[in-house]
Design a protein around this motif. Structure first.
Motif, PDB file in Angstrom:
ATOM      1  N   VAL A   1      86.933  31.031 -79.641  1.00 43.29           N
ATOM      2  CA  VAL A   1      87.184  31.077 -78.197  1.00 43.29           C
ATOM      3  C   VAL A   1      85.933  31.579 -77.493  1.00 43.29           C
ATOM      4  O   VAL A   1      85.150  32.339 -78.054  1.00 43.29           O
ATOM      5  CB  VAL A   1      88.391  31.985 -77.854  1.00 43.29           C
ATOM      6  N   ARG A   2      85.746  31.127 -76.275  1.00 48.31           N
ATOM      7  CA  ARG A   2      84.582  31.536 -75.502  1.00 48.31           C
ATOM      8  C   ARG A   2      85.059  32.067 -74.152  1.00 48.31           C
ATOM      9  O   ARG A   2      85.836  31.424 -73.469  1.00 48.31           O
ATOM     10  CB  ARG A   2      83.642  30.360 -75.297  1.00 48.31           C
ATOM     11  N   ALA A   3      84.595  33.247 -73.804  1.00 52.59           N
ATOM     12  CA  ALA A   3      84.869  33.848 -72.499  1.00 52.59           C
ATOM     13  C   ALA A   3      83.513  34.133 -71.851  1.00 52.59           C
ATOM     14  O   ALA A   3      82.795  35.031 -72.304  1.00 52.59           O
ATOM     15  CB  ALA A   3      85.678  35.121 -72.648  1.00 52.59           C
ATOM     16  N   ARG A   4      83.186  33.324 -70.879  1.00 49.74           N
ATOM     17  CA  ARG A   4      81.856  33.375 -70.247  1.00 49.74           C
ATOM     18  C   ARG A   4      80.793  33.143 -71.305  1.00 49.74           C
ATOM     19  O   ARG A   4      80.772  32.101 -71.936  1.00 49.74           O
ATOM     20  CB  ARG A   4      81.668  34.678 -69.499  1.00 49.74           C
ATOM     21  N   SER A   5      79.946  34.116 -71.559  1.00 51.52           N
ATOM     22  CA  SER A   5      78.881  33.918 -72.542  1.00 51.52           C
ATOM     23  C   SER A   5      79.225  34.508 -73.911  1.00 51.52           C
ATOM     24  O   SER A   5      78.450  34.387 -74.847  1.00 51.52           O
ATOM     25  CB  SER A   5      77.580  34.540 -72.036  1.00 51.52           C
ATOM     26  N   GLU A   6      80.383  35.141 -74.030  1.00 52.40           N
ATOM     27  CA  GLU A   6      80.767  35.766 -75.291  1.00 52.40           C
ATOM     28  C   GLU A   6      81.614  34.819 -76.149  1.00 52.40           C
ATOM     29  O   GLU A   6      82.440  34.080 -75.637  1.00 52.40           O
ATOM     30  CB  GLU A   6      81.560  37.042 -75.039  1.00 52.40           C
ATOM     31  N   VAL A   7      81.379  34.877 -77.447  1.00 54.13           N
ATOM     32  CA  VAL A   7      82.142  34.080 -78.400  1.00 54.13           C
ATOM     33  C   VAL A   7      83.033  35.015 -79.192  1.00 54.13           C
ATOM     34  O   VAL A   7      82.611  36.099 -79.594  1.00 54.13           O
ATOM     35  CB  VAL A   7      81.204  33.312 -79.359  1.00 54.13           C
ATOM     36  N   GLY A   8      84.277  34.618 -79.403  1.00 53.46           N
ATOM     37  CA  GLY A   8      85.208  35.415 -80.177  1.00 53.46           C
ATOM     38  C   GLY A   8      86.031  34.518 -81.074  1.00 53.46           C
ATOM     39  O   GLY A   8      85.885  33.292 -81.071  1.00 53.46           O
ATOM     40  N   TYR A   9      86.907  35.129 -81.845  1.00 58.45           N
ATOM     41  CA  TYR A   9      87.715  34.395 -82.814  1.00 58.45           C
ATOM     42  C   TYR A   9      89.152  34.860 -82.734  1.00 58.45           C
ATOM     43  O   TYR A   9      89.418  36.040 -82.555  1.00 58.45           O
ATOM     44  CB  TYR A   9      87.178  34.618 -84.228  1.00 58.45           C
ATOM     45  N   VAL A  10      90.066  33.930 -82.868  1.00 55.74           N
ATOM     46  CA  VAL A  10      91.492  34.231 -82.903  1.00 55.74           C
ATOM     47  C   VAL A  10      91.960  33.948 -84.319  1.00 55.74           C
ATOM     48  O   VAL A  10      91.880  32.813 -84.796  1.00 55.74           O
ATOM     49  CB  VAL A  10      92.273  33.370 -81.890  1.00 55.74           C
ATOM     50  N   GLY A  11      92.404  34.991 -84.989  1.00 52.89           N
ATOM     51  CA  GLY A  11      92.892  34.848 -86.358  1.00 52.89           C
ATOM     52  C   GLY A  11      94.368  34.528 -86.354  1.00 52.89           C
ATOM     53  O   GLY A  11      95.154  35.208 -85.699  1.00 52.89           O
ATOM     54  N   GLU A  12      94.747  33.468 -87.076  1.00 53.50           N
ATOM     55  CA  GLU A  12      96.140  33.054 -87.165  1.00 53.50           C
ATOM     56  C   GLU A  12      96.490  32.770 -88.617  1.00 53.50           C
ATOM     57  O   GLU A  12      95.653  32.305 -89.386  1.00 53.50           O
ATOM     58  CB  GLU A  12      96.376  31.791 -86.346  1.00 53.50           C
ATOM     59  N   LEU A  13      97.729  33.042 -88.956  1.00 55.61           N
ATOM     60  CA  LEU A  13      98.240  32.734 -90.283  1.00 55.61           C
ATOM     61  C   LEU A  13      99.580  32.056 -90.107  1.00 55.61           C
ATOM     62  O   LEU A  13     100.519  32.655 -89.565  1.00 55.61           O
ATOM     63  CB  LEU A  13      98.388  34.007 -91.124  1.00 55.61           C
ATOM     64  N   ASP A  14      99.677  30.805 -90.527  1.00 57.87           N
ATOM     65  CA  ASP A  14     100.912  30.021 -90.369  1.00 57.87           C
ATOM     66  C   ASP A  14     101.406  30.061 -88.928  1.00 57.87           C
ATOM     67  O   ASP A  14     102.566  30.336 -88.660  1.00 57.87           O
ATOM     68  CB  ASP A  14     101.996  30.519 -91.308  1.00 57.87           C
ATOM     69  N   GLU A  15     100.518  29.828 -87.997  1.00 56.76           N
ATOM     70  CA  GLU A  15     100.813  29.780 -86.561  1.00 56.76           C
ATOM     71  C   GLU A  15     101.265  31.121 -85.986  1.00 56.76           C
ATOM     72  O   GLU A  15     101.794  31.190 -84.892  1.00 56.76           O
ATOM     73  CB  GLU A  15     101.839  28.692 -86.265  1.00 56.76           C
ATOM     74  N   HIS A  16     101.061  32.228 -86.709  1.00 57.17           N
ATOM     75  CA  HIS A  16     101.352  33.573 -86.205  1.00 57.17           C
ATOM     76  C   HIS A  16     100.028  34.255 -85.882  1.00 57.17           C
ATOM     77  O   HIS A  16      99.098  34.233 -86.698  1.00 57.17           O
ATOM     78  CB  HIS A  16     102.118  34.390 -87.243  1.00 57.17           C
ATOM     79  N   LEU A  17      99.960  34.872 -84.741  1.00 64.86           N
ATOM     80  CA  LEU A  17      98.747  35.556 -84.321  1.00 64.86           C
ATOM     81  C   LEU A  17      98.524  36.801 -85.174  1.00 64.86           C
ATOM     82  O   LEU A  17      99.408  37.645 -85.304  1.00 64.86           O
ATOM     83  CB  LEU A  17      98.845  35.963 -82.849  1.00 64.86           C
ATOM     84  N   VAL A  18      97.331  36.902 -85.760  1.00 67.13           N
ATOM     85  CA  VAL A  18      96.939  38.089 -86.514  1.00 67.13           C
ATOM     86  C   VAL A  18      96.165  39.021 -85.600  1.00 67.13           C
ATOM     87  O   VAL A  18      96.344  40.229 -85.620  1.00 67.13           O
ATOM     88  CB  VAL A  18      96.097  37.702 -87.756  1.00 67.13           C
ATOM     89  N   GLY A  19      95.281  38.452 -84.780  1.00 68.21           N
ATOM     90  CA  GLY A  19      94.518  39.266 -83.850  1.00 68.21           C
ATOM     91  C   GLY A  19      93.360  38.488 -83.248  1.00 68.21           C
ATOM     92  O   GLY A  19      93.091  37.351 -83.607  1.00 68.21           O
ATOM     93  N   ARG A  20      92.692  39.148 -82.319  1.00 66.78           N
ATOM     94  CA  ARG A  20      91.513  38.580 -81.669  1.00 66.78           C
ATOM     95  C   ARG A  20      90.326  39.472 -81.994  1.00 66.78           C
ATOM     96  O   ARG A  20      90.431  40.691 -81.896  1.00 66.78           O
ATOM     97  CB  ARG A  20      91.712  38.516 -80.159  1.00 66.78           C
ATOM     98  N   TYR A  21      89.222  38.851 -82.368  1.00 71.20           N
ATOM     99  CA  TYR A  21      88.060  39.598 -82.845  1.00 71.20           C
ATOM    100  C   TYR A  21      86.781  38.997 -82.297  1.00 71.20           C
ATOM    101  O   TYR A  21      86.724  37.808 -82.001  1.00 71.20           O
ATOM    102  CB  TYR A  21      88.011  39.568 -84.380  1.00 71.20           C
ATOM    103  N   ARG A  22      85.757  39.818 -82.192  1.00 71.94           N
ATOM    104  CA  ARG A  22      84.435  39.297 -81.834  1.00 71.94           C
ATOM    105  C   ARG A  22      83.651  38.900 -83.072  1.00 71.94           C
ATOM    106  O   ARG A  22      83.158  37.795 -83.136  1.00 71.94           O
ATOM    107  CB  ARG A  22      83.661  40.306 -81.004  1.00 71.94           C
TER     108      ARG A  22
END
Length: 58
Positions: free
Chosen positions: A4-25
Motif C-alpha cells: 500500500v502507498r500513502a503519499r510517498s510512504e510505502v507499507g504492507y498489509v499482512g493477511e492470512l486466509d483473507e484475515h488481517l494480521v496487521g499493517r507494517y512499514r
C-alpha cells in the motif's frame, strides 16, 4: 501480502486466509507477523509438553 502507498510512504498489509494480521512499514516485520500467524494457526493447542524442553534449561 499487499503493498500500500500513502503519499510517498510505502507499507504492507499482512493477511492470512483473507484475515488481517496487521499493517507494517518494513516488509520484514510484515512477513514475520504473517509467519507467526501461520504457525499459530497450525498449532492451536500450543507447543507439545507445554513448551518444556524447547529452551535449554527448562
Amino acid at each position: 501480502m499487499r503493498i500500500v502507498r500513502a503519499r510517498s510512504e510505502v507499507g504492507y498489509v499482512g493477511e492470512l486466509d483473507e484475515h488481517l494480521v496487521g499493517r507494517y512499514r518494513p516488509l520484514r516485520a510484515a512477513l514475520e507477523a504473517v509467519h507467526v500467524a501461520f504457525i499459530r494457526a497450525h498449532a492451536p493447542g500450543g507447543a507439545p509438553n507445554g513448551g518444556q524442553g524447547y529452551v535449554l534449561g527448562t
